[in-house]
Design a protein around this motif. Structure first.
Motif, PDB file in Angstrom:
ATOM      1  N   GLU A  64       0.871  -1.176   0.000  1.00  6.89           N
ATOM      2  CA  GLU A  64       0.000   0.000   0.000  1.00  6.89           C
ATOM      3  C   GLU A  64       0.906   1.222   0.000  1.00  6.89           C
ATOM      4  OE1 GLU A  64      -2.630   0.401   3.417  1.00  6.89           O
ATOM      5  OE2 GLU A  64      -3.891   1.852   2.370  1.00  6.89           O
ATOM      6  N   HIS A  80      -3.899   6.544  -0.681  1.00  4.45           N
ATOM      7  CA  HIS A  80      -3.235   5.253  -0.517  1.00  4.45           C
ATOM      8  C   HIS A  80      -3.529   4.403  -1.737  1.00  4.45           C
ATOM      9  CE1 HIS A  80      -2.745   5.460   4.145  1.00  4.45           C
ATOM     10  NE2 HIS A  80      -2.021   6.345   3.492  1.00  4.45           N
ATOM     11  N   HIS A 196      -9.597   2.837  -0.011  1.00  4.34           N
ATOM     12  CA  HIS A 196     -10.528   3.657   0.800  1.00  4.34           C
ATOM     13  C   HIS A 196     -10.662   5.099   0.306  1.00  4.34           C
ATOM     14  CE1 HIS A 196      -6.810   4.945   2.845  1.00  4.34           C
ATOM     15  NE2 HIS A 196      -6.566   3.691   3.143  1.00  4.34           N
ATOM     16  N   ARG A 202     -11.376   9.701   7.507  1.00  4.34           N
ATOM     17  CA  ARG A 202      -9.917   9.611   7.629  1.00  4.34           C
ATOM     18  C   ARG A 202      -9.217  10.896   7.246  1.00  4.34           C
ATOM     19  NH1 ARG A 202      -8.377   3.565   6.747  1.00  4.34           N
ATOM     20  NH2 ARG A 202      -6.298   4.361   6.548  1.00  4.34           N
TER      21      ARG A 202
HETATM   22 FE    FE Z   1      -4.616   3.001   3.889  1.00  3.44          FE
END
Ligand code: FE
Ligand code: AMP
Ligand code: ZN
Ligand code: FE
Length: 288
Positions: A64, A80, A196, A202
């Motif tokens: 990642e 990411h 995501h 986040r």
């Molecule tokens: Fe991540």
């Protein structure tokens, strides 16, 4: 029960709590058929996971990657990027890793220098001399130096008072521009999936327009089902993936006991997985 495929997990090679060997054992225990190991910015866990692979479990080597992107609103945000089945020895990756390593050291040097200029008892050159040879330099190294110098009692306090993003001595980390990362993984024979992407809790996220641009730049898929995606985000991303002709994945983002979620909590459609494997040529799925 059908085939259980979880394409996003972390081990102690990055910030998970299971060693790569423990992770593959836990995956077999959880009844998974396919597991991808996607540690942050490293392939260091591949070898151990491969060596410990239980019968009946297939392992997809991955990572990642921490990237930076235009957010589509005039600013920048963190992205990411999951990368699968690439050749970890590819020249494109080696070159970028070398660049990141240098930039991370320069950034840490700048943070330490600013603190020294304000009278803190830290020596930037000494800090640089003490950094590990083969691991990326980061704020934890400066935090430990501040503890050693008696400036703070512990690493947590160093972050809280001085080093957290938005803190007085924070300098932005050099991450790979996401289009560069997509290109680099493609040159290494791998497939990329944006992780995501609409996990708004986040932090800032990219717009759908940006994802369309990334698709044009060679992005392979979108992680639709992720624990941090609500029903609305999933519906939006599913539609976006289908309209752009991108693969759809679902994964747990398991981190061991660092997060309360289980292996196989979210899974990937076997047809999507087969399509992903068909495109990855830099390394192979391991196990039968
Ligand atoms: Fe991540
Ligand atoms: P960097 O890559 O230099 O931006 O540093 C990120 C690392 O700092 C992460 O891997 C975390 O382990 C660590 N970190 C971030 N925030 C904190 C915090 N509040 N307390 C302790 N460690 C932290
Ligand atoms: Zn993580
Ligand atoms: Fe993750």
């Amino acid at each position: 029960m059908g085939v259980l495929i979880d394409l996003h997990t972390h081990s102690t090679a990055s910030d998970g709590t299971d060693s790569p060997a423990q992770l593959v054992a836990a995956a077999a225990e959880a009844g998974l058929d396919v597991l991808a190991l996607t540690d942050h910015d490293t392939t260091a866990g591949w070898r151990e996971a491969t060596g410990a692979l239980p019968p009946g479990l297939r392992l997809v080597p991955g990572a990642e990657l921490s990237c930076v992107s235009d957010d589509g609103r005039g600013g920048k945000c963190s992205v990411h990027l999951l990368a699968y089945l690439f050749d970890p020895q590819a020249e494109s990756l080696i070159t970028e890793q070398r660049r990141l390593r240098t930039e991370r050291r320069e950034r840490l040097y700048a943070m330490a220098g600013r603190m020294a200029a304000d009278g803190f008892p830290v020596d930037a050159d000494e800090l640089m001399a003490g950094l590990p040879e083969d691991a990326p330099a980061g704020r934890p190294h400066l935090a430990r130096a501040l503890v050693a110098a008696g400036v703070v009692a512990d690493v947590g306090e160093a972050f809280d008072h001085y080093l957290a993003s938005g803190g007085p001595y924070y300098v932005r980390r050099a991450d790979t521009p996401v289009t560069t990362a997509i290109d680099m993984i493609r040159q290494a024979g791998g497939v990329t999936v944006i992780a995501h992407a609409f996990a708004h809790a986040r932090g800032p996220t990219v717009t759908a327009e940006v994802i369309a641009e990334l698709a044009a730049a060679g992005l392979g898929g979108i992680e639709v089902d992720h624990p941090n995606h609500d029903a609305h985000a999933r519906a939006q991303l599913r539609e976006l993936a289908d309209s752009l002709g991108l693969l759809r994945t679902g994964s747990s983002d398991y981190h061991g006991t660092n997060k309360v979620l289980t292996l196989g909590q979210e899974t990937t459609d076997p047809e999507m997985f087969d399509a992903l494997v068909a495109r990855g040529t830099g390394s192979s799925v391991i196990g039968s």
